[in-house]
Motif scaffolding. Structure first.
Motif, mmCIF file in Angstrom:
data_model
loop_
_atom_site.group_PDB
_atom_site.id
_atom_site.type_symbol
_atom_site.label_atom_id
_atom_site.label_comp_id
_atom_site.label_asym_id
_atom_site.label_seq_id
_atom_site.Cartn_x
_atom_site.Cartn_y
_atom_site.Cartn_z
ATOM 1 N N GLU A 97 0.854 -1.185 0.000
ATOM 2 C CA GLU A 97 0.000 0.000 0.000
ATOM 3 C C GLU A 97 0.884 1.226 0.000
ATOM 4 O OE1 GLU A 97 -3.213 0.274 2.800
ATOM 5 O OE2 GLU A 97 -3.191 -1.894 3.109
ATOM 6 N N THR A 98 0.439 2.287 -0.661
ATOM 7 C CA THR A 98 1.103 3.579 -0.596
ATOM 8 C C THR A 98 0.272 4.460 0.316
ATOM 9 O OG1 THR A 98 1.958 3.290 -2.834
ATOM 10 C CG2 THR A 98 1.958 5.523 -1.942
ATOM 11 N N LEU A 99 0.892 4.926 1.404
ATOM 12 C CA LEU A 99 0.184 5.683 2.423
ATOM 13 C C LEU A 99 0.724 7.103 2.534
ATOM 14 C CD1 LEU A 99 0.236 2.998 5.271
ATOM 15 C CD2 LEU A 99 -1.556 3.391 3.572
ATOM 16 N N THR A 100 -0.172 8.053 2.761
ATOM 17 C CA THR A 100 0.251 9.410 3.093
ATOM 18 C C THR A 100 0.774 9.402 4.521
ATOM 19 O OG1 THR A 100 -1.884 10.056 3.974
ATOM 20 C CG2 THR A 100 -1.536 10.402 1.593
ATOM 21 N N ASN A 101 1.382 10.500 4.955
ATOM 22 C CA ASN A 101 1.886 10.576 6.324
ATOM 23 C C ASN A 101 0.779 10.353 7.340
ATOM 24 O OD1 ASN A 101 4.462 11.062 5.412
ATOM 25 N ND2 ASN A 101 4.339 13.276 5.697
ATOM 26 N N GLU A 102 -0.395 10.917 7.089
ATOM 27 C CA GLU A 102 -1.517 10.758 8.013
ATOM 28 C C GLU A 102 -1.981 9.305 8.059
ATOM 29 O OE1 GLU A 102 -1.459 13.081 5.504
ATOM 30 O OE2 GLU A 102 -1.003 14.815 6.765
ATOM 31 N N GLU A 103 -2.072 8.673 6.899
ATOM 32 C CA GLU A 103 -2.475 7.264 6.850
ATOM 33 C C GLU A 103 -1.421 6.383 7.507
ATOM 34 O OE1 GLU A 103 -5.043 7.311 2.688
ATOM 35 O OE2 GLU A 103 -2.864 7.079 2.602
ATOM 36 N N LEU A 104 -0.144 6.727 7.322
ATOM 37 C CA LEU A 104 0.937 5.965 7.945
ATOM 38 C C LEU A 104 0.863 6.076 9.461
ATOM 39 C CD1 LEU A 104 3.490 4.249 7.639
ATOM 40 C CD2 LEU A 104 4.791 6.394 7.521
#
Length: 52
Positions: A23-30
């Protein structure tokens, strides 16, 4: 659950799971993902490595 992470730009990280998914996550999602995994302090280490 085992996974590896690779920062691909300042706002995105790819998370590779050992079962072949990724998955590619944004900083918030990470941040949310790491909290769910119980690894919230890992993100601080990642951010420090990027800024150094």
């Amino acid at each position: 659950m085992s996974f590896n992470m690779n920062r691909i730009n300042p706002n995105q990280t790819q998370v590779f799971f050992h079962d072949g998914r990724f998955e590619t996550l944004t900083n918030e999602e990470l941040d949310e993902f790491l909290l769910q995994m119980g690894l919230s302090d890992v993100n601080e280490s990642i951010e420090q490595n990027i800024t150094e």
